[in-house]
Design a protein around this motif. Structure first.
Motif, PDB file in Angstrom:
ATOM      1  N   ILE A 195       3.704  -3.257 -15.085  1.00  0.00           N
ATOM      2  CA  ILE A 195       5.154  -3.120 -15.185  1.00  0.00           C
ATOM      3  C   ILE A 195       5.684  -2.014 -14.292  1.00  0.00           C
ATOM      4  N   ASP A 196       4.958  -0.878 -14.204  1.00  0.00           N
ATOM      5  CA  ASP A 196       5.417   0.219 -13.353  1.00  0.00           C
ATOM      6  C   ASP A 196       5.453  -0.190 -11.886  1.00  0.00           C
ATOM      7  N   GLU A 197       4.470  -0.995 -11.458  1.00  0.00           N
ATOM      8  CA  GLU A 197       4.427  -1.457 -10.073  1.00  0.00           C
ATOM      9  C   GLU A 197       5.569  -2.426  -9.786  1.00  0.00           C
ATOM     10  N   ILE A 198       5.861  -3.295 -10.734  1.00  0.00           N
ATOM     11  CA  ILE A 198       6.967  -4.245 -10.577  1.00  0.00           C
ATOM     12  C   ILE A 198       8.286  -3.496 -10.421  1.00  0.00           C
ATOM     13  N   LEU A 199       8.483  -2.480 -11.268  1.00  0.00           N
ATOM     14  CA  LEU A 199       9.729  -1.710 -11.201  1.00  0.00           C
ATOM     15  C   LEU A 199       9.844  -0.962  -9.875  1.00  0.00           C
ATOM     16  N   LEU A 200       8.743  -0.391  -9.396  1.00  0.00           N
ATOM     17  CA  LEU A 200       8.764   0.289  -8.102  1.00  0.00           C
ATOM     18  C   LEU A 200       9.175  -0.666  -6.987  1.00  0.00           C
ATOM     19  N   LEU A 201       8.602  -1.858  -6.980  1.00  0.00           N
ATOM     20  CA  LEU A 201       8.919  -2.837  -5.936  1.00  0.00           C
ATOM     21  C   LEU A 201      10.350  -3.334  -6.058  1.00  0.00           C
ATOM     22  N   CYS A 202      10.809  -3.583  -7.283  1.00  0.00           N
ATOM     23  CA  CYS A 202      12.188  -4.038  -7.487  1.00  0.00           C
ATOM     24  C   CYS A 202      13.182  -2.999  -6.978  1.00  0.00           C
ATOM     25  N   ASN A 203      12.941  -1.736  -7.310  1.00  0.00           N
ATOM     26  CA  ASN A 203      13.858  -0.679  -6.897  1.00  0.00           C
ATOM     27  C   ASN A 203      13.810  -0.433  -5.396  1.00  0.00           C
ATOM     28  N   HIS A 204      12.614  -0.491  -4.813  1.00  0.00           N
ATOM     29  CA  HIS A 204      12.482  -0.205  -3.381  1.00  0.00           C
ATOM     30  C   HIS A 204      13.116  -1.300  -2.524  1.00  0.00           C
ATOM     31  N   SER A 236       0.834  -1.201   0.000  1.00  0.00           N
ATOM     32  CA  SER A 236       0.000   0.000   0.000  1.00  0.00           C
ATOM     33  C   SER A 236       0.867   1.249   0.000  1.00  0.00           C
ATOM     34  N   ASP A 237       1.948   1.223   0.793  1.00  0.00           N
ATOM     35  CA  ASP A 237       2.810   2.396   0.920  1.00  0.00           C
ATOM     36  C   ASP A 237       3.634   2.630  -0.345  1.00  0.00           C
ATOM     37  N   VAL A 238       4.318   1.591  -0.837  1.00  0.00           N
ATOM     38  CA  VAL A 238       5.213   1.746  -1.986  1.00  0.00           C
ATOM     39  C   VAL A 238       4.432   2.031  -3.261  1.00  0.00           C
ATOM     40  N   LEU A 239       3.313   1.325  -3.464  1.00  0.00           N
ATOM     41  CA  LEU A 239       2.539   1.474  -4.701  1.00  0.00           C
ATOM     42  C   LEU A 239       1.468   2.562  -4.595  1.00  0.00           C
ATOM     43  N   ARG A 240       1.270   3.077  -3.355  1.00  0.00           N
ATOM     44  CA  ARG A 240       0.266   4.115  -3.123  1.00  0.00           C
ATOM     45  C   ARG A 240      -1.124   3.652  -3.569  1.00  0.00           C
ATOM     46  N   ILE A 241      -1.485   2.485  -3.042  1.00  0.00           N
ATOM     47  CA  ILE A 241      -2.802   1.909  -3.335  1.00  0.00           C
ATOM     48  C   ILE A 241      -3.487   1.580  -2.012  1.00  0.00           C
ATOM     49  N   SER A 242      -4.767   1.286  -2.066  1.00  0.00           N
ATOM     50  CA  SER A 242      -5.513   0.953  -0.857  1.00  0.00           C
ATOM     51  C   SER A 242      -5.153  -0.448  -0.379  1.00  0.00           C
ATOM     52  N   SER A 243      -5.524  -0.735   0.864  1.00  0.00           N
ATOM     53  CA  SER A 243      -5.296  -2.079   1.409  1.00  0.00           C
ATOM     54  C   SER A 243      -6.042  -3.132   0.606  1.00  0.00           C
TER      55      SER A 243
END
Length: 345
Positions: free
Chosen positions: A60-69, A38-45
């Motif tokens: 793909i954008d969510e995957i990249l955010l998680l990989c980088n974080h 929720s925090d990294v992707l800025r989405i609801s629970s």
């Protein structure tokens, strides 16, 4: 005969579940995967739960955010072909700020490892693990000075001389925190007879090149070097990198295994294992690293470590005679270096 790669036969939902499980293994006990997503992707629970259940596929954008974080390789979702491995590395520029960014990234990585459940670091040591240098302020300053001048070739440091009483509070605070994090993580190190030679050669080179402000400064580094090795010997004797106070406050005071190997180690290799997630860090450009979370490469690295360790001798917590003999060799090398500097050779 064609060898089938079953990881490539997984469904997208199964791959996503495996990817999120790797991230979950990195999380400390005081947080949850749904909270992190929720925090990294800025989405609801609710949206996070749908991704965890496989009802919604990550884009793909969510995957990249998680990989980088979380510093998880994209290979976790897209297994590489045999013999092809993706590595991550921090590009170094000839500036002090670049070194600070690199060290800050290293601190972040090791903090994530330390907060995860049941972490373990296994280190094949061509050189002394860099973390140990950061325990002693003089040794830390020398290594940082050496890297900035001799390796990064920072222009403004070209004519600088090393002084043992110099200060760099910002760099000092970062590396001190790196050491404290490393000291708290259970680790296995494999040393050889030549493990300390690189650092000894660096001191010798600086002395012969006139890079010390005075003979006293060169001898101060030798004294700090000896203190560093004596501290590691004490840690091996006690089988812990923690101080007596901190060791008494942990559930597992024994967190350090030191092996001595007669097999030459030709590169610094580090295997990080946290739950189902593994990553390998390889020495790169003298003191920086490149890393991968490729399952195949990490698995093969674990097998290599198992072979090296099986043929090595555990000298922490036991083998008192051999431990003394090994460290006596190290101290003899430092004594010879100190004598050379004292004689002005």
């Amino acid at each position: 005969m064609y060898k089938r790669n079953f990881s490539l036969m997984m469904t997208p939902i199964e791959k996503q579940a495996q990817f999120l499980k790797k991230i979950d293994d990195l999380l400390p006990g005081n947080t949850t995967l749904v909270a992190e997503l929720s925090d990294v992707l800025r989405i609801s629970s609710d949206s996070a739960y749908r991704r965890m259940r496989g009802e919604t596929l990550l884009v793909i954008d969510e995957i990249l955010l998680l990989c980088n974080h979380f510093n998880v390789s994209f290979d976790s979702l897209n297994p590489a072909h045999e013999g092809v491995v993706s590595f991550r590395y921090s590009k170094m520029e000839p500036t002090r700020d670049s070194l600070i960014n690199y060290l800050t990234g290293l601190l972040k990585d090791i903090e994530i490892i330390g907060r995860a459940a049941s972490p373990r670091i296994t280190y094949a040591c061509e050189d002394i693990p860099v973390f140990h240098h950061y325990r002693n302020p003089v040794m830390a300053r020398f290594k940082l000075f050496y890297w900035m001048q001799a390796i990064l070739n920072i222009p403004e440091m070209e004519s600088s001389l090393f002084s043992s009483d110099g200060t760099d509070e910002e760099l000092g605070n970062i590396v001190r925190r790196i050491y404290e994090e490393y000291a708290a993580i259970p680790s296995v190190e494999v040393w050889t007879e030549t493990t300390i030679q690189s650092t000894a050669k660096q001191v010798e080179f600086f002395w012969e090149a006139g890079k010390f402000a005075s003979k006293a400064d060169a001898l101060a580094v030798c004294s700090s070097f000896r203190e560093e090795i004596a501290g590691i010997q004490k840690q091996a004797e006690r089988s812990t990198k923690l101080s007596d106070t901190k060791a008494g406050n942990t559930g597992e005071a024994v967190n350090y295994q030191l092996y001595y190997s007669d097999i030459e180690i030709t590169n610094n290799s580090v295997l990080i294992e946290v739950g189902n997630l593994s990553s390998v860090y390889l020495g790169h450009f003298s003191f920086s690293t490149m890393s991968t979370t490729s399952d195949t490469y990490c698995h093969d690295t674990r097998k290599w470590f198992d072979t090296i360790i099986r043929k090595a001798t555990l000298i922490s917590g036991m083998s008192e005679k051999l431990r003394y003999q090994v460290f006596r060799k190290f101290f003899n090398q430092i004594d010879a270096l100190e004598q050379k500097i004292s004689n002005g050779a």
